[in-house]
Design a protein around this motif. Structure first.
Motif, mmCIF file in Angstrom:
data_model
loop_
_atom_site.group_PDB
_atom_site.id
_atom_site.type_symbol
_atom_site.label_atom_id
_atom_site.label_comp_id
_atom_site.label_asym_id
_atom_site.label_seq_id
_atom_site.Cartn_x
_atom_site.Cartn_y
_atom_site.Cartn_z
ATOM 1 N N ASP A 1 18.189 4.982 -8.032
ATOM 2 C CA ASP A 1 18.541 6.385 -7.812
ATOM 3 C C ASP A 1 18.845 6.700 -6.346
ATOM 4 O O ASP A 1 19.632 7.606 -6.071
ATOM 5 N N ILE A 2 18.167 6.000 -5.428
ATOM 6 C CA ILE A 2 18.359 6.275 -4.002
ATOM 7 C C ILE A 2 18.458 4.960 -3.235
ATOM 8 O O ILE A 2 18.094 3.896 -3.737
ATOM 9 N N LYS A 3 18.963 5.069 -2.007
ATOM 10 C CA LYS A 3 19.051 3.941 -1.076
ATOM 11 C C LYS A 3 18.511 4.400 0.270
ATOM 12 O O LYS A 3 18.105 5.536 0.428
ATOM 13 N N TYR B 1 13.917 4.195 -5.710
ATOM 14 C CA TYR B 1 14.713 3.095 -5.151
ATOM 15 C C TYR B 1 14.811 1.945 -6.156
ATOM 16 O O TYR B 1 15.889 1.393 -6.370
ATOM 17 N N GLU B 2 13.686 1.605 -6.756
ATOM 18 C CA GLU B 2 13.642 0.473 -7.684
ATOM 19 C C GLU B 2 14.556 0.667 -8.898
ATOM 20 O O GLU B 2 15.108 -0.300 -9.408
ATOM 21 N N ILE C 1 12.662 -1.349 3.278
ATOM 22 C CA ILE C 1 13.189 -1.974 2.061
ATOM 23 C C ILE C 1 14.627 -2.408 2.349
ATOM 24 O O ILE C 1 14.900 -3.581 2.510
ATOM 25 N N ASP C 2 15.546 -1.450 2.398
ATOM 26 C CA ASP C 2 16.925 -1.811 2.710
ATOM 27 C C ASP C 2 17.368 -1.300 4.082
ATOM 28 O O ASP C 2 18.498 -1.532 4.489
ATOM 29 N N GLU D 1 0.833 -1.205 0.000
ATOM 30 C CA GLU D 1 0.000 0.000 0.000
ATOM 31 C C GLU D 1 0.866 1.252 0.000
ATOM 32 O O GLU D 1 0.568 2.227 -0.692
ATOM 33 N N LEU D 2 1.945 1.235 0.753
ATOM 34 C CA LEU D 2 2.848 2.388 0.765
ATOM 35 C C LEU D 2 3.432 2.628 -0.621
ATOM 36 O O LEU D 2 3.564 3.767 -1.063
ATOM 37 N N LYS D 3 3.762 1.535 -1.324
ATOM 38 C CA LYS D 3 4.293 1.671 -2.681
ATOM 39 C C LYS D 3 3.246 2.238 -3.637
ATOM 40 O O LYS D 3 3.580 2.995 -4.546
ATOM 41 N N LYS D 4 1.975 1.893 -3.429
ATOM 42 C CA LYS D 4 0.907 2.445 -4.279
ATOM 43 C C LYS D 4 0.773 3.950 -4.085
ATOM 44 O O LYS D 4 0.566 4.688 -5.041
#
Length: 94
Positions: A51-53, A47-48, A58-59, A34-37
């Motif tokens: 571009d960022i970490k 992130y995918e 996630i990480d 849901e957060l990804k939506k």
């Protein structure tokens, strides 16, 4: 006063309880999908593609609250208003 934070570490949760008078911990338990939506800032997409970490959940490991004063679970059948009403009911009756 309401402050929204991502408390990544259990030590932070404990520090808040000890050091902030009247502290009430509210955990709005929302699944990652849901957060990804929602992703209003595009952080998960960035992130995918690499571009960022350092994205919480996630990480970056997150210590979810073990014993929040109020725990509200998100579900796709619930509105923000219903969750807010649940929060008000729990906080005023406990």
């Amino acid at each position: 006063v309401v402050i929204a934070v991502i408390g990544l570490f259990e030590e932070l949760h404990e520090w808040n309880r000890v050091n902030i008078p009247g502290y009430v911990e509210i955990f709005i338990d929302t699944p990652l999908i849901e957060l990804k939506k929602r992703d209003p800032k595009g952080l998960y997409k960035r992130y995918e593609v690499g571009d960022i970490k350092n994205i919480a959940g996630i990480d970056l490991k997150v210590d979810f609250p073990k014993n929040p004063d109020i725990h509200i679970k998100w579900s796709k059948d619930r509105s923000v208003e219903s969750m807010f009403n649940e929060l008000l009911k729990k906080y005023t009756l406990d």
